[in-house]
Motif scaffolding. Structure first.
Motif, PDB file in Angstrom:
ATOM      1  N   LEU A  56       0.837  -1.191   0.000  1.00 27.41           N
ATOM      2  CA  LEU A  56       0.000   0.000   0.000  1.00 27.41           C
ATOM      3  C   LEU A  56       0.876   1.246   0.000  1.00 27.41           C
ATOM      4  CD1 LEU A  56      -2.697   1.544   0.293  1.00 27.41           C
ATOM      5  CD2 LEU A  56      -2.506   1.198   2.779  1.00 27.41           C
ATOM      6  N   THR A  57       0.626   2.129  -0.966  1.00 28.05           N
ATOM      7  CA  THR A  57       1.348   3.393  -1.065  1.00 28.05           C
ATOM      8  C   THR A  57       0.393   4.537  -0.782  1.00 28.05           C
ATOM      9  OG1 THR A  57       2.935   2.554  -2.695  1.00 28.05           O
ATOM     10  CG2 THR A  57       2.604   4.930  -2.626  1.00 28.05           C
ATOM     11  N   LEU A  58       0.816   5.476   0.046  1.00 30.78           N
ATOM     12  CA  LEU A  58       0.066   6.696   0.312  1.00 30.78           C
ATOM     13  C   LEU A  58       0.874   7.850  -0.261  1.00 30.78           C
ATOM     14  CD1 LEU A  58      -0.813   6.081   4.090  1.00 30.78           C
ATOM     15  CD2 LEU A  58      -1.960   5.176   2.063  1.00 30.78           C
ATOM     16  N   ALA A  59       0.303   8.561  -1.216  1.00 28.50           N
ATOM     17  CA  ALA A  59       1.105   9.582  -1.896  1.00 28.50           C
ATOM     18  C   ALA A  59       0.210  10.613  -2.562  1.00 28.50           C
ATOM     19  CB  ALA A  59       2.006   8.930  -2.949  1.00 28.50           C
ATOM     20  N   THR A  60       0.814  11.739  -2.892  1.00 29.33           N
ATOM     21  CA  THR A  60       0.105  12.732  -3.698  1.00 29.33           C
ATOM     22  C   THR A  60       0.131  12.282  -5.154  1.00 29.33           C
ATOM     23  OG1 THR A  60       2.107  14.027  -4.155  1.00 29.33           O
ATOM     24  CG2 THR A  60       0.854  14.572  -2.155  1.00 29.33           C
ATOM     25  N   ALA A  61      -0.765  12.857  -5.935  1.00 34.83           N
ATOM     26  CA  ALA A  61      -0.780  12.541  -7.370  1.00 34.83           C
ATOM     27  C   ALA A  61       0.543  12.934  -8.015  1.00 34.83           C
ATOM     28  CB  ALA A  61      -1.946  13.259  -8.046  1.00 34.83           C
ATOM     29  N   HIS A  62       1.127  14.048  -7.585  1.00 35.66           N
ATOM     30  CA  HIS A  62       2.420  14.464  -8.135  1.00 35.66           C
ATOM     31  C   HIS A  62       3.483  13.389  -7.933  1.00 35.66           C
ATOM     32  CE1 HIS A  62       0.891  18.744  -7.927  1.00 35.66           C
ATOM     33  NE2 HIS A  62       1.544  18.768  -9.076  1.00 35.66           N
ATOM     34  N   ALA A  63       3.475  12.763  -6.749  1.00 40.89           N
ATOM     35  CA  ALA A  63       4.551  11.837  -6.385  1.00 40.89           C
ATOM     36  C   ALA A  63       4.455  10.498  -7.086  1.00 40.89           C
ATOM     37  CB  ALA A  63       4.560  11.622  -4.868  1.00 40.89           C
ATOM     38  N   THR A  64       3.310  10.194  -7.708  1.00 43.83           N
ATOM     39  CA  THR A  64       3.156   8.872  -8.327  1.00 43.83           C
ATOM     40  C   THR A  64       3.252   8.920  -9.844  1.00 43.83           C
ATOM     41  OG1 THR A  64       0.745   9.136  -8.241  1.00 43.83           O
ATOM     42  CG2 THR A  64       1.789   7.905  -6.457  1.00 43.83           C
ATOM     43  N   LYS A  65       3.620  10.061 -10.390  1.00 39.53           N
ATOM     44  CA  LYS A  65       3.779  10.114 -11.839  1.00 39.53           C
ATOM     45  C   LYS A  65       4.848   9.108 -12.256  1.00 39.53           C
ATOM     46  CE  LYS A  65       4.292  13.105 -15.736  1.00 39.53           C
ATOM     47  NZ  LYS A  65       5.712  12.959 -16.068  1.00 39.53           N
ATOM     48  N   GLY A  66       4.542   8.300 -13.265  1.00 37.95           N
ATOM     49  CA  GLY A  66       5.460   7.262 -13.718  1.00 37.95           C
ATOM     50  C   GLY A  66       5.260   5.936 -13.025  1.00 37.95           C
ATOM     51  N   LEU A  67       4.388   5.891 -11.994  1.00 44.47           N
ATOM     52  CA  LEU A  67       4.129   4.655 -11.267  1.00 44.47           C
ATOM     53  C   LEU A  67       2.752   4.101 -11.655  1.00 44.47           C
ATOM     54  CD1 LEU A  67       5.408   5.646  -7.715  1.00 44.47           C
ATOM     55  CD2 LEU A  67       6.676   4.545  -9.566  1.00 44.47           C
ATOM     56  N   GLU A  68       2.497   2.861 -11.260  1.00 42.80           N
ATOM     57  CA  GLU A  68       1.199   2.246 -11.505  1.00 42.80           C
ATOM     58  C   GLU A  68       0.903   1.254 -10.389  1.00 42.80           C
ATOM     59  OE1 GLU A  68       2.493  -1.314 -14.552  1.00 42.80           O
ATOM     60  OE2 GLU A  68       2.060   0.649 -15.416  1.00 42.80           O
ATOM     61  N   PHE A  69      -0.388   1.009 -10.155  1.00 42.12           N
ATOM     62  CA  PHE A  69      -0.829   0.143  -9.067  1.00 42.12           C
ATOM     63  C   PHE A  69      -2.045  -0.649  -9.545  1.00 42.12           C
ATOM     64  CE2 PHE A  69       0.831   4.166  -7.551  1.00 42.12           C
ATOM     65  CZ  PHE A  69       1.838   3.776  -6.664  1.00 42.12           C
ATOM     66  N   ASP A  70      -2.240  -1.816  -8.938  1.00 39.45           N
ATOM     67  CA  ASP A  70      -3.406  -2.611  -9.314  1.00 39.45           C
ATOM     68  C   ASP A  70      -4.700  -1.900  -8.957  1.00 39.45           C
ATOM     69  OD1 ASP A  70      -1.945  -4.812 -10.338  1.00 39.45           O
ATOM     70  OD2 ASP A  70      -1.559  -5.508  -8.291  1.00 39.45           O
ATOM     71  N   HIS A  71      -4.764  -1.354  -7.741  1.00 37.08           N
ATOM     72  CA  HIS A  71      -5.981  -0.696  -7.274  1.00 37.08           C
ATOM     73  C   HIS A  71      -5.632   0.696  -6.756  1.00 37.08           C
ATOM     74  CE1 HIS A  71      -7.943  -4.585  -7.618  1.00 37.08           C
ATOM     75  NE2 HIS A  71      -6.942  -5.096  -6.929  1.00 37.08           N
ATOM     76  N   VAL A  72      -6.394   1.686  -7.192  1.00 36.52           N
ATOM     77  CA  VAL A  72      -6.111   3.073  -6.841  1.00 36.52           C
ATOM     78  C   VAL A  72      -7.370   3.729  -6.281  1.00 36.52           C
ATOM     79  CG1 VAL A  72      -5.502   5.363  -7.726  1.00 36.52           C
ATOM     80  CG2 VAL A  72      -4.258   3.343  -8.530  1.00 36.52           C
ATOM     81  N   LEU A  73      -7.216   4.395  -5.152  1.00 38.93           N
ATOM     82  CA  LEU A  73      -8.261   5.248  -4.584  1.00 38.93           C
ATOM     83  C   LEU A  73      -7.772   6.687  -4.658  1.00 38.93           C
ATOM     84  CD1 LEU A  73     -10.662   6.180  -2.823  1.00 38.93           C
ATOM     85  CD2 LEU A  73      -9.358   5.442  -0.818  1.00 38.93           C
ATOM     86  N   VAL A  74      -8.533   7.543  -5.326  1.00 38.90           N
ATOM     87  CA  VAL A  74      -8.249   8.980  -5.316  1.00 38.90           C
ATOM     88  C   VAL A  74      -9.281   9.628  -4.409  1.00 38.90           C
ATOM     89  CG1 VAL A  74      -7.968  11.074  -6.672  1.00 38.90           C
ATOM     90  CG2 VAL A  74      -7.373   8.858  -7.684  1.00 38.90           C
TER      91      VAL A  74
END
Length: 543
Positions: free
Chosen positions: A453-471
């Motif tokens: 589980l990753t907790l991050a801002t949208a800025h910090a996850t640019k270039g990343l991907e995850f199976d399940h995402v909650l915004v």
């Protein structure tokens, strides 16, 4: 003469649009690579194809935007060119700043020590809170990189304000160290290249084929350095996506990628059109969102053939912690990766609470928790001393309030004491300290760099991907950020960048995307991508 089998096979595995980009003829090329379209795969294939068609491996240079991307690309490039007999590291991959440092060293200039800007700013601007420090950081880069203004220019201005005077003090402090800051690495590299014919000739030979990743994120100096090295033959391959230009506060400007043709006559544009990452419904709605922007290339973006999955609209007017927990409990109990994304780090604090309550290992590298504050133990000692100094044992909340009032000018202590007031309700001092130590112990156990589980801002996850995402926080004033728009010199352009940030956040999802919002104040971005009926704001259940 045919291509080596490894290159033939690699090209055969590419989609037609990727293959067209990887094998584009010599000369300036711009590859538009939407989210999930395989840009790194395409870049690596191009490097292998260049070598297979006669380019000397040591003259191929790749420039990335950050260290993480540089490490990934280096690993993938080394593996791709190894069958061609090319040793690891021959095709050099550097960030812009690392490249500037190499050029300066080659020119015989000292590049150490590298200035610690946050530490210096804390010294020269002790009056600045966190927000002003961030604005000051941006201002310094804007003056140096965008405007070419020197400290001497500002010092000569009798009307310079406190921010401008802090810039003068900052530059003096950097000079006193004998070193440079990150902006200087690029700016001075450009200066040296322009002043030394042999140096620039050598570096143009070293960069006979230049591959530039994430070109939408470059600032004015970074782009100038790349174009200077590529000239005059301009064998430069630029990869980027105008829809993912989200770093305006780092001096990126979407207009740079949109106007590259004016700087590179004969620029060939090749578009990647397929998002292989996200479910089709996510691609459809994310594109519908970003198409509301005026400053963007017209383009086709479609989902890949095997991108099945879900987009869940989650209208919920409940407490932030409660509603995040409701969503998290719907995720499958397996080894899948998941992320909770928000507009700001502060908005992720309820997600930390949920992780603690559910015992979920998590990674949150950029979230600073008050419970980790270096001031905490000292503040607790002051509260305890307030008890001891009173003739009658005062209530815990009164003691904390007294300590809080004594630190009205100390932002960090004030914020921490305010948080303690909320935490201490119904507790005595011993119970409060026990609760804090227990929370610290649980945090130490659950915070892990390898957590799913990753907790991050949208800025910090640019270039990343995850199976399940909650915004979370897809609501008026939160996403888009009312503060970011209102404080911008150009609110219309800032609003479009917020929309691009929404597009980036939504397109991190491989299998499911959940958008969490209060149905009474849904984000205007939701209203752009969905109908009122779908959002459940007309008495109709969300789809």
């Amino acid at each position: 003469m045919g291509l080596p089998p490894s290159v033939t096979g690699r090209l055969a595995r590419l989609a037609p649009d990727q293959r067209a980009a990887a094998t584009a003829p010599p000369g300036p090329s711009l590859c538009i690579a939407p989210a999930g379209s395989g840009k790194t795969t395409t870049l690596v294939a191009r490097a292998a194809w260049l070598i297979a068609t006669g380019t000397e491996p040591g003259t191929i240079r790749a420039i990335t935007f950050n260290k993480r991307a540089a490490v990934e690309m280096t690993e993938r490039l080394d593996a791709a060119v190894e069958p061609l007999g090319v040793k690891p590291g021959t095709v050099r991959v550097r960030t812009f700043h690392a490249l500037g440092r190499e050029i300066l060293r080659d020119a015989g200039m000292a590049v150490e020590p590298l200035a610690d800007r946050p530490a210096i700013l804390a010294e020269v601007a002790p009056w600045a809170d966190e927000g002003n420090l961030l604005r000051l950081d941006t201002l310094i880069s804007r003056l140096k990189v965008e405007l070419g203004v020197s400290a001497a220019d500002v010092a000569a201005d009798p009307d310079a304000g406190p921010m401008a005077r802090a810039f003068v003090s900052y530059e003096a402090a950097v000079k006193a160290t004998g070193g440079l800051d990150f902006d200087d690495l690029i700016l001075r590299a450009i200066e040296r290249l322009g002043a030394d014919d042999r140096l620039i000739a050598r570096w143009r030979r070293n960069c006979a084929e230049l591959l530039v990743d994430e070109v939408q994120d470059v600032d004015r100096a970074q782009l100038r350095l790349a174009l200077l090295l590529a000239a005059p033959v301009n064998r430069i391959f630029l990869v980027g996506d105008d829809d993912q230009s989200i770093y305006g506060w780092r001096l990126a400007d979407v207009r740079r990628i949109l106007s590259l043709e004016a700087l590179l006559p004969g620029l060939r544009r090749v578009d990647l059109q397929v998002n292989y990452r996200c479910p089709g419904i996510v691609v459809e709605r994310a594109v519908r969102l970003v198409e509301h922007n005026g400053e963007r290339f017209a383009k086709t973006i479609r989902a890949g053939p095997a991108t099945a999955g879900r987009l869940i609209l989650a209208p919920d007017a409940g407490d932030e912690t409660v509603r995040i927990e409701r969503v998290v409990r719907t995720w499958p109990e397996d080894d899948s990766t998941r992320a909770i994304l928000a507009r700001t780090n502060r908005e992720l604090l309820p997600a930390v609470v949920v992780a603690l309550q559910l015992g979920l290992p998590f990674r949150a590298p950029r979230i600073e928790l008050l419970i980790d504050s270096a001031h905490l133990d000292g503040l607790l000692r002051e509260v305890d001393a307030a008890f001891a100094s009173s003739s009658a044992r005062m209530p815990l909340l009164v003691a904390i309030g007294l300590v809080r009032s004594a630190h009205m000018l100390d932002h960090a202590r004030l914020e921490l004491a305010t948080a303690l007031l909320g935490w201490a309700v119904g507790l005595d001092f011993a119970s409060l300290t026990d609760a804090i130590r227990d929370a610290q112990a649980r945090l130490a156990k659950l915070r892990r760099d390898d957590a799913p589980l990753t907790l991050a801002t949208a800025h910090a996850t640019k270039g990343l991907e995850f199976d399940h995402v909650l915004v979370t926080g897809m609501e008026v004033g939160r996403f888009p950020s009312a503060r970011a728009v209102s404080q911008s010199d150009d609110p219309i352009r800032a609003y479009e960048e917020e929309r691009r940030l929404g597009y980036v956040a939504w397109t991190r999802a491989r299998h499911s995307l959940t958008l969490l919002y209060d149905p009474s104040v849904p984000s205007p971005f939701l209203l752009e991508a969905f109908s009122p009926a779908e959002l459940g704001i007309e008495g109709t259940a969300a789809t």
